[in-house]
Design an enzyme around this catalytic site. Structure first.
Site, PDB file in Angstrom:
ATOM      1  N   CYS A 196      -3.500  12.998   4.947  1.00  0.00           N
ATOM      2  CA  CYS A 196      -3.723  11.567   4.672  1.00  0.00           C
ATOM      3  C   CYS A 196      -4.294  10.830   5.885  1.00  0.00           C
ATOM      4  O   CYS A 196      -3.951  11.115   7.025  1.00  0.00           O
ATOM      5  CB  CYS A 196      -2.429  10.930   4.194  1.00  0.00           C
ATOM      6  N   GLU A 214      12.106  11.893   3.198  1.00  0.00           N
ATOM      7  CA  GLU A 214      11.396  10.778   3.814  1.00  0.00           C
ATOM      8  C   GLU A 214      11.507   9.546   2.922  1.00  0.00           C
ATOM      9  O   GLU A 214      11.557   9.644   1.694  1.00  0.00           O
ATOM     10  CB  GLU A 214       9.933  11.134   4.059  1.00  0.00           C
ATOM     11  N   SER A 243       8.424   8.576   6.202  1.00  0.00           N
ATOM     12  CA  SER A 243       7.051   9.063   6.233  1.00  0.00           C
ATOM     13  C   SER A 243       6.352   8.402   7.411  1.00  0.00           C
ATOM     14  O   SER A 243       6.718   7.297   7.826  1.00  0.00           O
ATOM     15  CB  SER A 243       6.346   8.690   4.937  1.00  0.00           C
TER      16      SER A 243
END
Length: 427
Positions: free
Chosen positions: A66, A317, A343
């Site tokens: 990401c 997370e 996260s």
């Protein structure tokens, strides 16, 4: 894999798949955190179904990790700083031809590393971890790097703990901010101005990096001398840093006697100090349900417990609750505390890795609805405003919730250390 490399001590060169490009929507760029925040915005009635669908369809445009300074990219950048990967490992886009060249170069280099007998033990020294932690602080990386680097150091036989991060973070300036800390700056932008090597060069010029530390491609000093100087925008100079200390802060207090961590580089100035009533949830699911159903009020401190290494077991997370708070417009008024983790896409006053965790009898297990919690990130404190006498009364009444565990999970829960120690298996 880094833990395995440290344990096996065989010559190796790491090469990752590389980051994805940012998505594009409504004339701007977006990253993974935006879709999670959009879920919160949708729950609050701020966007409709079609707008939510637009985020879903555009946020991740292709392959790769990401696009922001989230955990995967953070760790691939930190692997460079540790010395086990080539320059560009953390920042060259997955779809770029340079990523294929990097992989080919790594395949050739590993043979040289083998011939020289340059094993991880010769690279993963105390100074290498210091270089990695300072780089971590300078780029405002994910709080998961604290958990991972502590565990990797344990495997390598190097003494690194939360106090190491605290000490090095206090005098390492944050010179780089990427999404989610800022809305329109991404890992590929960092790549365009020299990547992690350029960050390390700026830190080296300030005397904060050990240039003699060994890497798979020679000493750090040799690796960084050919890269450009800080551009002043994506990589700021030390003299014009975002902040004089690092992007991650370690907080202590009666609610985190062994420590906790927060990505302070992604916290609104309004939330650097906060005091409010506790809203207590035994697990992430209950907290997320309360947030999305509008039961959390401005000023609250959301407490999510029994999500630590032992209590999980494992550490889920917490991107869903943190992003939901942000998307619902509560990011500058509500804090979140957990013995779990986040996260790298999480932002705001999100404090994790609270140790001792609830399942080990830490004071987070004794928090009750409405208790006042004081957070002061500049002062590095996390305090539950309840007397020691009252906490002792509560401790006598406390009983850890039982989970029906079998097999490896049962062994893991019994033997795992705290998040402050890297959540490693005890000997």
């Amino acid at each position: 894999m880094l833990i395995a490399a440290a344990r096996l001590n065989l010559p190796c060169v790491f090469v990752s798949g590389g980051p994805m490009m940012p998505g594009k929507l409504n004339g701007g760029r977006i990253g993974l955190s935006n879709i999670f925040e959009a879920v919160g915005a949708h729950a609050a009635g701020k966007i409709d179904d079609n707008e939510l669908c637009d985020y879903e369809n555009h946020v991740c445009p292709g392959c790769g990790s990401c696009s922001g300074m989230y955990t995967a990219n953070s760790m691939n950048c930190i692997t460079e700083a540790l010395g086990l990967a080539l320059p560009g490992n953390g920042t060259i886009p997955a779809t770029d031809a340079a990523r294929i060249r990097l992989a080919k170069t790594a395949g050739e280099l590993v043979m040289e590393v083998y011939e020289k007998g340059l094993t991880p033990a010769k690279i993963l020294t105390k100074n290498a971890f210091a270089n990695a932690i300072r780089t971590d602080m300078a780029i405002g990386a994910s709080t998961n790097t604290v958990l991972h680097l502590t565990a990797i150091a344990h495997a390598a036989g190097v003494d690194v703990n939360l106090s190491t991060f605290d000490e090095l973070g206090r005098d390492t300036p944050q010179i780089c901010k990427l999404n989610p800390a800022v809305p329109d700056m991404y890992i590929t932008d960092l790549n365009d101005v020299g990547g992690i090597s350029a960050v390390m060069k700026e830190l080296y010029k300030a005397g904060l990096i050990d240039g003699k530390a060994q890497t798979v491609c020679g000493p750090v000093k040799d690796k960084i001398e050919r890269v450009p100087d800080a551009d002043g925008h994506i990589i700021r100079t030390v003299g014009n840093a975002y902040r004089k200390d690092g992007g991650i802060a370690v907080l202590y207090g009666n609610l985190a006697e062994d420590g906790s961590v927060v990505k302070q580089g992604a916290v609104s100035p309004k939330m650097m100090a906060h005091s409010g009533p506790a809203r207590v949830f035994d697990g992430e699911d209950a907290a997320s349900e309360a947030i999305l159903s509008g039961k959390i009020n401005p000023g609250d401190v959301v407490v999510i417990r029994y999500e630590g290494p032992k209590g999980g077991p494992g550490m889920r997370e917490m991107l869903q609750p943190t992003a939901a708070l942000e998307g619902m417009g509560l990011g500058e008024t509500v804090a979140l505390i957990t013995d779990g983790r986040f996260s790298g896409a999480s932002k705001g006053a999100s404090i994790g890795h609270v140790s001792p965790e609830a399942a080990s009898g830490g004071n987070i297990a004794l928090v009750r609805e409405g208790d006042i919690i004081d957070i002061n990130i500049p002062e590095r404190t996390l305090e539950l405003k309840v007397s020691d006498a009252e906490l002792e009364i509560r401790r006598k009444e406390w009983k850890c919730p039982e989970k029906k565990l079998t097999g490896y999970l049962k062994r893991y829960a019994a033997l795992v250390s705290s998040g402050a120690e890297g959540a490693v298996m005890k000997n």
